[in-house]
Design a protein around this motif. Structure first.
Motif, PDB file in Angstrom:
ATOM      1  N   HIS A  98      -7.984   8.339   2.739  1.00 42.28           N
ATOM      2  CA  HIS A  98      -7.358   7.965   4.007  1.00 42.28           C
ATOM      3  C   HIS A  98      -5.945   8.511   4.091  1.00 42.28           C
ATOM      4  CE1 HIS A  98      -5.454   4.717   1.613  1.00 42.28           C
ATOM      5  NE2 HIS A  98      -4.572   4.639   2.573  1.00 42.28           N
ATOM      6  N   ALA A  99      -5.358   8.799   2.933  1.00 41.16           N
ATOM      7  CA  ALA A  99      -4.002   9.322   2.839  1.00 41.16           C
ATOM      8  C   ALA A  99      -3.785   9.775   1.410  1.00 41.16           C
ATOM      9  CB  ALA A  99      -2.984   8.244   3.217  1.00 41.16           C
ATOM     10  N   SER A 100      -2.644  10.400   1.167  1.00 36.45           N
ATOM     11  CA  SER A 100      -2.221  10.869  -0.139  1.00 36.45           C
ATOM     12  C   SER A 100      -2.909  12.178  -0.521  1.00 36.45           C
ATOM     13  CB  SER A 100      -2.448   9.818  -1.231  1.00 36.45           C
ATOM     14  OG  SER A 100      -1.656  10.109  -2.372  1.00 36.45           O
ATOM     15  N   ASP A 135       0.862  -1.181   0.000  1.00 37.54           N
ATOM     16  CA  ASP A 135       0.000   0.000   0.000  1.00 37.54           C
ATOM     17  C   ASP A 135       0.900   1.232   0.000  1.00 37.54           C
ATOM     18  OD1 ASP A 135      -1.923  -1.937   0.311  1.00 37.54           O
ATOM     19  OD2 ASP A 135      -2.173  -1.583   2.463  1.00 37.54           O
ATOM     20  N   MET A 136       0.782   2.062  -1.019  1.00 36.10           N
ATOM     21  CA  MET A 136       1.760   3.125  -1.244  1.00 36.10           C
ATOM     22  C   MET A 136       1.119   4.483  -1.470  1.00 36.10           C
ATOM     23  SD  MET A 136       4.600   1.251  -3.599  1.00 36.10           S
ATOM     24  CE  MET A 136       5.955   0.470  -2.735  1.00 36.10           C
ATOM     25  N   GLY A 137       1.978   5.493  -1.591  1.00 35.33           N
ATOM     26  CA  GLY A 137       1.508   6.857  -1.823  1.00 35.33           C
ATOM     27  C   GLY A 137       0.738   7.404  -0.643  1.00 35.33           C
ATOM     28  N   GLU A 170       3.365  -5.286  -7.317  1.00 32.52           N
ATOM     29  CA  GLU A 170       2.093  -4.554  -7.397  1.00 32.52           C
ATOM     30  C   GLU A 170       2.070  -3.441  -6.357  1.00 32.52           C
ATOM     31  OE1 GLU A 170      -0.864  -8.288  -8.535  1.00 32.52           O
ATOM     32  OE2 GLU A 170      -0.142  -8.053  -6.476  1.00 32.52           O
ATOM     33  N   ALA A 171       1.611  -2.261  -6.758  1.00 33.72           N
ATOM     34  CA  ALA A 171       1.469  -1.129  -5.843  1.00 33.72           C
ATOM     35  C   ALA A 171       0.001  -0.744  -5.738  1.00 33.72           C
ATOM     36  CB  ALA A 171       2.275   0.062  -6.350  1.00 33.72           C
ATOM     37  N   ASN A 172      -0.477  -0.655  -4.513  1.00 34.69           N
ATOM     38  CA  ASN A 172      -1.842  -0.189  -4.252  1.00 34.69           C
ATOM     39  C   ASN A 172      -1.723   1.283  -3.843  1.00 34.69           C
ATOM     40  OD1 ASN A 172      -2.383  -3.097  -4.250  1.00 34.69           O
ATOM     41  ND2 ASN A 172      -1.594  -3.045  -2.152  1.00 34.69           N
ATOM     42  N   ILE A 173      -2.122   2.185  -4.708  1.00 37.74           N
ATOM     43  CA  ILE A 173      -1.867   3.607  -4.472  1.00 37.74           C
ATOM     44  C   ILE A 173      -3.072   4.271  -3.823  1.00 37.74           C
ATOM     45  CG2 ILE A 173      -1.313   5.820  -5.546  1.00 37.74           C
ATOM     46  CD1 ILE A 173       0.314   4.365  -7.610  1.00 37.74           C
TER      47      ILE A 173
END
Length: 247
Positions: free
Chosen positions: A37-39, A7-9, A29-32
């Protein structure tokens, strides 16, 4: 083949959370995060660019509208409203993906929403509604409403396993507000056993079944890079290859 996701970004404004670029070489795999909730727009775009640089497949990591609580507090929301909340977030990320020439690979609910969808069919159905529109798979926990609803709705279900979370006697996740330091060797061994034997040890020391297609290492786990590296090395050639270079 097994994928490794993160979980990123999830940084926001001037506040930095996790080291996304350091994690990239060890995941597929990146979950952006999509802003609820963020970013924020800047971090979404930067994380998409990083994923493209490392040939990492990208999914939308959407949440309940709970920025202050990092999406880890439950809320009551009707199916139609939740559908709209999810579409709003996925649409924002997809705009950045389209600009970068990166396809939307999957969907993954975050935090409290992930847990709610595992237990409540109406929540899972709202997510399935979005997945059917975008024609992409959804990550979720095997043996729960994730699997039941997505399968019934003919949405591709991707069973997910967690390297840095504990499991209860029912095979459910024990989710904490903050992720503690995780021993990299223990995490890697746990993932190997889940992949090869289809089992995971619970907090009480018993073994329960585990179904694994993708393994998550949270970017806000304090030593996430070390955990991801250890898992990647332990699984070796079981891990899927990176995506073809994006155009």
């Amino acid at each position: 083949m097994i994928n490794i996701n993160s979980d990123m970004g999830e940084s926001f404004g001037i506040w930095k959370l996790g080291d996304d670029e350091a994690l990239m070489p060890y995941i597929t795999e990146a979950n952006i995060a999509c802003g609820f909730h963020a970013s924020d727009p800047n971090h979404m775009r930067m994380t998409v660019a990083l994923a493209k640089k490392y040939n990492i497949r990208v999914g939308a990591h959407f949440s309940l509208p709970d920025l202050q609580g990092f999406g880890r507090r439950e809320m009551k929301m009707e199916r139609e409203e939740l559908f709209n909340v999810i579409v709003y977030q996925v649409g924002a990320l997809k705009s950045f993906l389209d600009m970068a020439g990166v396809p939307l690979n999957h969907l993954k609910p975050h935090g409290a929403l992930y847990g709610m969808a595992a237990r409540q069919s109406d929540i899972a159905n709202a997510i399935a509604d979005v997945a059917l529109h975008y024609q992409v798979p959804v990550f979720g926990l095997a043996g729960t409403c994730h699997e039941q609803v997505y399968t019934e709705r003919e949405v591709t279900f991707v069973p997910e396993f967690y390297a840095d979370l504990d499991y209860d006697e029912n095979g459910g996740l024990i989710i904490t507000r903050n992720h503690p330091h995780t021993d990299p060797d223990d995490a890697a061994e746990k993932c190997l056993r889940a992949v090869d034997d289809g089992k995971v040890k619970t907090v009480n020391g018993n073994w329960v079944s585990a179904t694994v297609n993708t393994i998550c290492v949270h970017s806000d786990t304090p030593n996430a890079v070390e955990v991801a590296r250890s898992v990647r090395e332990k699984l070796g050639d079981r891990v899927a290859s990176p995506s073809p270079a994006y155009t």
